[in-house]
Design a protein around this motif. Sequence first.
Motif, mmCIF file in Angstrom:
data_model
loop_
_atom_site.group_PDB
_atom_site.id
_atom_site.type_symbol
_atom_site.label_atom_id
_atom_site.label_comp_id
_atom_site.label_asym_id
_atom_site.label_seq_id
_atom_site.Cartn_x
_atom_site.Cartn_y
_atom_site.Cartn_z
ATOM 1 N N ASP A 46 -0.883 -4.908 4.073
ATOM 2 C CA ASP A 46 -1.877 -5.947 4.281
ATOM 3 C C ASP A 46 -3.153 -5.324 4.850
ATOM 4 O O ASP A 46 -3.355 -4.105 4.762
ATOM 5 N N THR A 47 -4.018 -6.138 5.443
ATOM 6 C CA THR A 47 -5.386 -5.694 5.757
ATOM 7 C C THR A 47 -5.593 -5.246 7.201
ATOM 8 O O THR A 47 -6.731 -5.025 7.613
ATOM 9 N N ARG A 48 -4.547 -5.094 7.989
ATOM 10 C CA ARG A 48 -4.693 -4.670 9.387
ATOM 11 C C ARG A 48 -5.213 -3.240 9.459
ATOM 12 O O ARG A 48 -4.879 -2.397 8.629
ATOM 13 N N GLU A 49 -5.975 -2.944 10.488
ATOM 14 C CA GLU A 49 -6.550 -1.615 10.599
ATOM 15 C C GLU A 49 -5.479 -0.538 10.814
ATOM 16 O O GLU A 49 -5.719 0.641 10.536
ATOM 17 N N SER A 50 -4.301 -0.913 11.274
ATOM 18 C CA SER A 50 -3.231 0.058 11.487
ATOM 19 C C SER A 50 -2.416 0.336 10.232
ATOM 20 O O SER A 50 -1.614 1.278 10.208
ATOM 21 N N SER A 51 -2.603 -0.455 9.191
ATOM 22 C CA SER A 51 -1.729 -0.340 8.019
ATOM 23 C C SER A 51 -1.820 1.026 7.353
ATOM 24 O O SER A 51 -0.808 1.589 6.907
ATOM 25 N N GLU A 52 -3.016 1.588 7.279
ATOM 26 C CA GLU A 52 -3.166 2.860 6.566
ATOM 27 C C GLU A 52 -2.469 4.009 7.280
ATOM 28 O O GLU A 52 -1.783 4.810 6.636
ATOM 29 N N TRP A 53 -2.617 4.120 8.614
ATOM 30 C CA TRP A 53 -1.963 5.255 9.276
ATOM 31 C C TRP A 53 -0.449 5.077 9.317
ATOM 32 O O TRP A 53 0.306 6.070 9.244
ATOM 33 N N ILE A 54 0.000 3.822 9.385
ATOM 34 C CA ILE A 54 1.447 3.597 9.320
ATOM 35 C C ILE A 54 1.975 3.992 7.950
ATOM 36 O O ILE A 54 3.015 4.651 7.832
ATOM 37 N N ALA A 55 1.250 3.618 6.900
ATOM 38 C CA ALA A 55 1.656 3.984 5.543
ATOM 39 C C ALA A 55 1.694 5.499 5.372
ATOM 40 O O ALA A 55 2.643 6.049 4.794
ATOM 41 N N ALA A 56 0.673 6.191 5.868
ATOM 42 C CA ALA A 56 0.624 7.656 5.735
ATOM 43 C C ALA A 56 1.782 8.313 6.473
ATOM 44 O O ALA A 56 2.401 9.269 5.973
ATOM 45 N N THR A 57 2.111 7.825 7.658
ATOM 46 C CA THR A 57 3.220 8.386 8.435
ATOM 47 C C THR A 57 4.548 8.107 7.754
ATOM 48 O O THR A 57 5.429 8.978 7.700
ATOM 49 N N LEU A 58 4.708 6.915 7.241
ATOM 50 C CA LEU A 58 5.938 6.558 6.542
ATOM 51 C C LEU A 58 6.129 7.412 5.297
ATOM 52 O O LEU A 58 7.236 7.881 5.005
ATOM 53 N N ILE A 59 5.050 7.619 4.556
ATOM 54 C CA ILE A 59 5.125 8.448 3.345
ATOM 55 C C ILE A 59 5.504 9.887 3.696
ATOM 56 O O ILE A 59 6.284 10.529 2.975
ATOM 57 N N ALA A 60 4.984 10.395 4.820
ATOM 58 C CA ALA A 60 5.361 11.745 5.250
ATOM 59 C C ALA A 60 6.861 11.825 5.498
ATOM 60 O O ALA A 60 7.519 12.810 5.124
ATOM 61 N N GLY A 61 7.428 10.808 6.138
ATOM 62 C CA GLY A 61 8.866 10.784 6.360
ATOM 63 C C GLY A 61 9.647 10.677 5.064
ATOM 64 O O GLY A 61 10.674 11.337 4.881
ATOM 65 N N LEU A 62 9.167 9.842 4.143
ATOM 66 C CA LEU A 62 9.813 9.725 2.840
ATOM 67 C C LEU A 62 9.819 11.060 2.109
ATOM 68 O O LEU A 62 10.841 11.476 1.547
ATOM 69 N N ASN A 63 8.674 11.739 2.117
ATOM 70 C CA ASN A 63 8.578 13.030 1.437
ATOM 71 C C ASN A 63 9.532 14.052 2.044
ATOM 72 O O ASN A 63 10.199 14.817 1.331
ATOM 73 N N ALA A 64 9.605 14.052 3.389
ATOM 74 C CA ALA A 64 10.503 14.991 4.067
ATOM 75 C C ALA A 64 11.962 14.700 3.738
ATOM 76 O O ALA A 64 12.803 15.610 3.759
ATOM 77 N N GLY A 65 12.254 13.446 3.423
ATOM 78 C CA GLY A 65 13.619 13.070 3.069
ATOM 79 C C GLY A 65 13.928 13.223 1.596
ATOM 80 O O GLY A 65 15.023 12.868 1.152
ATOM 81 N N GLY A 66 12.971 13.727 0.837
ATOM 82 C CA GLY A 66 13.214 13.976 -0.578
ATOM 83 C C GLY A 66 12.791 12.872 -1.512
ATOM 84 O O GLY A 66 13.124 12.890 -2.699
ATOM 85 N N ALA A 67 12.033 11.891 -1.005
ATOM 86 C CA ALA A 67 11.559 10.792 -1.844
ATOM 87 C C ALA A 67 10.063 10.941 -2.111
ATOM 88 O O ALA A 67 9.371 11.695 -1.429
#
Length: 446
Positions: A46-67
Amino acid sequence: MRKLFGTDGIRAVAGESPLDPKTIYAVGLALAHSLTSSKEVLLGMDTRESSEWIAATLIAGLNAGGATARLAGVITTPAVAYLARKHGFGAGIVISASHNPWQDNGIKLFGPDGYKLSDEIELAIEDEIFRHLATLTHDSIAADKLLEPDESYRAEYIQFLRAQVPDLSLDGKTIVVDCANGAASSVAAQLFAGLGGEIRITHASPNGRNINEGCGALHPKVVAAEVAASHASMGITFDGDADRSLFADEHGKVVNGDAVMLLAARDLKSRGQLANDTVVATTMSNMGLEAALKRSGIRMLRAPVGDKYVLEEMRASGASLGGEQSGHILFPQLSTTGDGLQTALAVLNVLHTSGQSLAELTADLKVFPQVIVNVKVREKKPLDGFPAIVATITAAEEELKDTGRVVIRYSGTEALARVMIEAEDEARMKHHAEAIADAIRTELGI
């Protein structure tokens, strides 16, 4: 017992546990390891100012887990559910705190089938998250630069919705649409374009901090007042991630999810599409809805609050319509989760095909007076362990009997106990609600 997941994913103040970078990264790791059908996930926000950094951090974890992740950008929660299922993603992820203020955010998860994850799967993911938190260091969780969003996902979702109402025309109507400065802001104008009539889009200028602020489904009287002031035909208002919607009729009266279920149920029944002549609502739906449905030969079942629990009861009973008073409406033959935009189109289509107004279609819904008192609590202990609370609840139930209902529950997303009472006698209703709330405050209040 779950510690992270509530009734609608993980939700908290952005940056604070459990939405701190370390935990978010661990969520990505754990989710990646849980994927079975595909190691590719779709992520929206959604449009919250925190959404982008949360998404970037989550994607880093996904990548580290092989996704790997694909980013749909700012988009509604039900859009992610639909697209995850259509394209065979291993999971769909939405960064959103729905109707909460901008300081909060959350992580909602959908399986490859487009449905919210079961409690069992969430518990298994939780267990792995806590195992990772015991070993992770801050040096290992640096987020990568956020991916560029693929705008085609949004266009595909709009096409999916429009295909459900191919003959809808809004000619001669003026519709006010309140986007809550949230995810609906990214799709509403395109969705309603070309349907005719006059569409007035409001609160569609998100700045990261104005989501749900004095607008949207959290404040339905705002769109209702606009309808009345401008003599519009009706109003539609969404919450932050647009998985629910509320309405205003041509007189500026707020129309909630109970009324929507009533008009939708009657429409489906008239077309022979209301399975088992049954609607699934929740413990919060008004007794007036049950009475109105009964007059139309329709049975109403009640599920616990939370659209995932409504859906579970719908599957068990074979119902083709369900929802919540708050505006989550479920059409399982069309979608796997509640969708505010889809609901809006469905309501508009009933108005179009019937030739009646929203007020006319809901005129016989006689609502029992209802009050909800929210009590902030320090912990969510079982209420039956407190004799003083039990005694107060019992006294209310015995006095009201067949003339009212008492529903006490904890919020699934906030540290709140919700006291809901509805009754024919408004004075007695308010008295008992405050008495129960006071008893909870004494035992568990902050």
